[in-house]
Design an enzyme around this catalytic site. Sequence first.
Site, PDB file in Angstrom:
ATOM      1  N   HIS A  50       0.818  -1.188   0.122  1.00 25.16           N
ATOM      2  CA  HIS A  50      -0.028   0.105   0.014  1.00 25.16           C
ATOM      3  C   HIS A  50       1.021   1.266  -0.035  1.00 25.16           C
ATOM      4  O   HIS A  50       1.111   1.459   0.924  1.00 25.16           O
ATOM      5  CB  HIS A  50      -0.873  -0.158   1.285  1.00 25.16           C
ATOM      6  CG  HIS A  50      -1.775   1.157   1.243  1.00 25.16           C
ATOM      7  ND1 HIS A  50      -2.194   1.766   2.505  1.00 25.16           N
ATOM      8  CD2 HIS A  50      -2.333   2.119   0.131  1.00 25.16           C
ATOM      9  CE1 HIS A  50      -3.131   2.588   2.216  1.00 25.16           C
ATOM     10  NE2 HIS A  50      -3.150   2.988   0.991  1.00 25.16           N
TER      11      HIS A  50
ATOM     12  N   GLU B  35       2.993   0.628   3.355  1.00 26.02           N
ATOM     13  CA  GLU B  35       2.352  -0.136   4.278  1.00 26.02           C
ATOM     14  C   GLU B  35       2.536  -1.713   3.490  1.00 26.02           C
ATOM     15  O   GLU B  35       1.588  -1.989   2.599  1.00 26.02           O
ATOM     16  CB  GLU B  35       0.914   0.353   4.331  1.00 26.02           C
ATOM     17  CG  GLU B  35       0.227  -0.288   5.791  1.00 26.02           C
ATOM     18  CD  GLU B  35      -0.914   0.127   6.063  1.00 26.02           C
ATOM     19  OE1 GLU B  35      -1.546   0.192   7.157  1.00 26.02           O
ATOM     20  OE2 GLU B  35      -1.739   0.723   5.033  1.00 26.02           O
TER      21      GLU B  35
ATOM     22  N   ASN C 270      -5.714   3.266   7.031  1.00 28.99           N
ATOM     23  CA  ASN C 270      -7.055   3.771   6.732  1.00 28.99           C
ATOM     24  C   ASN C 270      -7.833   3.549   7.987  1.00 28.99           C
ATOM     25  O   ASN C 270      -9.047   3.921   7.995  1.00 28.99           O
ATOM     26  CB  ASN C 270      -7.411   3.203   5.361  1.00 28.99           C
ATOM     27  CG  ASN C 270      -6.932   3.932   4.285  1.00 28.99           C
ATOM     28  OD1 ASN C 270      -6.863   5.322   4.167  1.00 28.99           O
ATOM     29  ND2 ASN C 270      -6.631   3.118   3.326  1.00 28.99           N
TER      30      ASN C 270
END
Length: 296
Positions: A139, A151, A189
């Site tokens: 990510h 990530e 997130n």
Amino acid sequence: MKNIAVIGSGTMGNGIAHTFAQFGYAVTLIDINNEALDRALATINKNLDRQVVKGTLTDAQKQATIHNITRSTDVKTGVSEADLIVEAATENLELKLKIFKDLAAFAKPDAILASNTSSISITQIASVTNRGDKVIGMHFMNPVPVMKLVEVIRGYATSDETTAQVMELSAKLEKVPVEVNDYPGFVANRILMPMINEAIETLFEGVAGVEEIDTVMKLGMAHPMGPLQLADFIGLDVCLAILKVLHDGFGNPKYAPCPLLVNMVMAGKKGVKSGEGFYDYSNGIKEAKVAAKFCS
């Protein structure tokens, strides 16, 4: 790893291709049509020019980066020689599952299959492949050439070897890889989207306006960008998709998307990409603009 394939040439995909190519990797950028690839290469050129102007890249390095990128509209051919394939398609589960089914059939047996998903389960994505040990999340943050974090998400079956390879590769891109486990929203997130959603709720309830909310968070919390402007930058449709994953995955009402966000996405107000979100970008400048009828 020498050969990288990137599937999807949108904002994240072209940024990932740009970054790998800049660090000397041979990159095949794949999308469904040449128009999308033309836009992606134009964006990469513009961003490279910006780096040259800033003095962080020479013109020779810019030309070498462009030379390292090959374009393709055929997934089978485009991934056939790749050591690592990074999927950067829309945040849509069905689409990602289809792509990974194809990758399991077309990629080399030892190729690593990575997803740039910002919230969808790596374990679920891996379940449609024949190589769960080689499926992992990468990510990247937006804008990819600038942001340092990657990530790295381990699915249930992701091997130690695959994780170590991706961590090492990310470091070679001068990124800071952080290993996390596979739960909805991962770390970034799971924390960011509830904050953005709460900022939208604050606007929806009429506590303060767009600029006021963003100013409080910028000056009071030392955030470089307010949460509503950040939501526009990410894409309101992407924010909504991630919140739905969190809400479905945890079954907790605190992740339920604000009705204002739902309405804005349905109305086509998706942020920077559509020219209007919490701010209006249509005239080339950022102006706060949310229809009063959408708010309480």
